[in-house]
Design a protein around this motif. Sequence first.
Motif, PDB file in Angstrom:
ATOM      1  N   GLN A  80       0.826  -1.200   0.000  1.00 52.32           N
ATOM      2  CA  GLN A  80       0.000   0.000   0.000  1.00 52.32           C
ATOM      3  C   GLN A  80       0.864   1.254   0.000  1.00 52.32           C
ATOM      4  O   GLN A  80       1.915   1.313   0.649  1.00 52.32           O
ATOM      5  CB  GLN A  80      -0.916   0.010   1.226  1.00 52.32           C
ATOM      6  CG  GLN A  80      -2.082  -0.943   1.119  1.00 52.32           C
ATOM      7  CD  GLN A  80      -3.214  -0.576   2.072  1.00 52.32           C
ATOM      8  OE1 GLN A  80      -3.107   0.347   2.847  1.00 52.32           O
ATOM      9  NE2 GLN A  80      -4.298  -1.322   1.994  1.00 52.32           N
ATOM     10  N   GLY A 103      -3.585   0.810  -3.165  1.00 48.82           N
ATOM     11  CA  GLY A 103      -4.555   1.605  -2.418  1.00 48.82           C
ATOM     12  C   GLY A 103      -4.620   3.070  -2.811  1.00 48.82           C
ATOM     13  O   GLY A 103      -3.864   3.541  -3.661  1.00 48.82           O
ATOM     14  N   PHE A 138     -12.448  -3.140  -2.196  1.00 46.71           N
ATOM     15  CA  PHE A 138     -11.069  -2.693  -2.063  1.00 46.71           C
ATOM     16  C   PHE A 138     -11.024  -1.169  -1.968  1.00 46.71           C
ATOM     17  O   PHE A 138     -11.967  -0.473  -2.342  1.00 46.71           O
ATOM     18  CB  PHE A 138     -10.240  -3.107  -3.295  1.00 46.71           C
ATOM     19  CG  PHE A 138     -10.055  -4.578  -3.469  1.00 46.71           C
ATOM     20  CD1 PHE A 138      -8.889  -5.199  -3.071  1.00 46.71           C
ATOM     21  CD2 PHE A 138     -11.053  -5.348  -4.045  1.00 46.71           C
ATOM     22  CE1 PHE A 138      -8.717  -6.556  -3.236  1.00 46.71           C
ATOM     23  CE2 PHE A 138     -10.897  -6.708  -4.230  1.00 46.71           C
ATOM     24  CZ  PHE A 138      -9.718  -7.322  -3.817  1.00 46.71           C
ATOM     25  N   GLU A 139      -9.895  -0.665  -1.462  1.00 43.99           N
ATOM     26  CA  GLU A 139      -9.561   0.743  -1.620  1.00 43.99           C
ATOM     27  C   GLU A 139      -8.648   0.827  -2.836  1.00 43.99           C
ATOM     28  O   GLU A 139      -7.658   0.089  -2.940  1.00 43.99           O
ATOM     29  CB  GLU A 139      -8.880   1.285  -0.370  1.00 43.99           C
ATOM     30  CG  GLU A 139      -9.830   1.331   0.826  1.00 43.99           C
ATOM     31  CD  GLU A 139      -9.179   1.990   2.038  1.00 43.99           C
ATOM     32  OE1 GLU A 139      -7.940   2.009   2.116  1.00 43.99           O
ATOM     33  OE2 GLU A 139      -9.934   2.475   2.900  1.00 43.99           O
ATOM     34  N   CYS A 141      -6.465   2.625  -6.130  1.00 39.54           N
ATOM     35  CA  CYS A 141      -5.673   3.703  -6.738  1.00 39.54           C
ATOM     36  C   CYS A 141      -5.949   3.680  -8.237  1.00 39.54           C
ATOM     37  O   CYS A 141      -5.499   2.778  -8.952  1.00 39.54           O
ATOM     38  CB  CYS A 141      -4.185   3.498  -6.467  1.00 39.54           C
ATOM     39  SG  CYS A 141      -3.145   4.825  -7.112  1.00 39.54           S
ATOM     40  N   ARG A 253     -14.114   3.515   4.206  1.00 37.53           N
ATOM     41  CA  ARG A 253     -13.330   2.560   4.986  1.00 37.53           C
ATOM     42  C   ARG A 253     -14.050   2.209   6.286  1.00 37.53           C
ATOM     43  O   ARG A 253     -14.115   1.036   6.675  1.00 37.53           O
ATOM     44  CB  ARG A 253     -11.944   3.145   5.289  1.00 37.53           C
ATOM     45  CG  ARG A 253     -11.062   2.228   6.120  1.00 37.53           C
ATOM     46  CD  ARG A 253      -9.737   2.875   6.432  1.00 37.53           C
ATOM     47  NE  ARG A 253      -8.944   3.081   5.226  1.00 37.53           N
ATOM     48  CZ  ARG A 253      -7.734   3.653   5.233  1.00 37.53           C
ATOM     49  NH1 ARG A 253      -7.204   4.079   6.376  1.00 37.53           N
ATOM     50  NH2 ARG A 253      -7.060   3.793   4.110  1.00 37.53           N
TER      51      ARG A 253
END
Length: 359
Positions: A80, A103, A138-139, A141, A253
């Motif tokens: 991350q 992330g 998911f987080e 990018c 989150r």
Amino acid sequence: MGGAVSAGEDNDDLIDNLKEAQYIRTDKVEQAFRAIDRGDYYLEGYRDNAYKDLAWKHGNIHLSAPCIYSEVMEALNLQQGLSFLNLGSGTGYLSTMVGLIIGPFGVNHGVELHKDVVDYAKDRLEEFIRNSDSFDKFEFCEPSFVVGNCLEISSDSHQYDRIYCGAGVQKDHENYMKVMLKVGGILVMPIEDQLTQITRTGQSSWESKNILAVSFAPLVQQSRNDGSKPDAVVLPPFSVRTLQDIARIYIRRTVRNLVNEEALSKGPVQRVPQKRKRRRCRPPRINTYVFVGNQLIPEPMESEEDERIEKESKEEEQDKDTVEPLKPEEPQVNLLRDKILNLPLPEPLKVYLLYYREK
């Protein structure tokens, strides 16, 4: 290159085979591969080949074999918050999987020679964000793609923690790739018919490790008839997220953690029964795939072991006809989405928290 594992019927089946053949070895790489359906990056009419361990090319659009992407993802050792540069980013399939691991506070950039392929990658990315339930698990990018030749990147560009080059690199371009890497960073690229992992250990020191024998089309070197230099490729900036966007990340989150806690309190999740008796996985072996013009020509290496496994696979396919049919699976619920929609918030804020998703 490809053909190292048995063909799958769907994305999960393909990942099962890659795991069994030890191409996928870590949980985070497995989760990323399962979250992104490889078939979504194929053109209509070609999806039947998506779950074979083979490369695919149509015009300028190209996907490497799944076993190659697996080895690349494992060799990059993603974490991350890292910065990632994909040289020859193609359809964006690999960049999107990387984005699920590094992330929202990472950096995810891609350079692709062909504008039509960049447009295709952006369409696939938008489709994933708007319609895939995996996006909410998911987080992320989000990748940023630019058109250009990766051998013409501006000399004042940023350095990156992780770099992958998806085309064959000649020996005289090796140092050019290395200088874009931060100290402690990892570069993975095909050089001299070997997929190679290079770790930068100091300002002028590197360690190299060969991963896999491969055959990639070489990097394209542009030239101008008038002797002028091609325009330098300017990479996207390392931008800082806005306070509004950071708030959205942390709210999602918090809600996601709450959903996971509620799910755990209800007991372990029941695994879905195996839908079929899966074909046996071949042990890793190397096939070479060579570009001839616009065609990708396979050169498989068969063995007695391959023939034996193929025979056993056919027998297992015949046996599956005697297995009792399974009940239809109930559609999975997007718990994060449902939780956000039930929050006592104004509708515009709910829409914003859901990234304006369509489903």
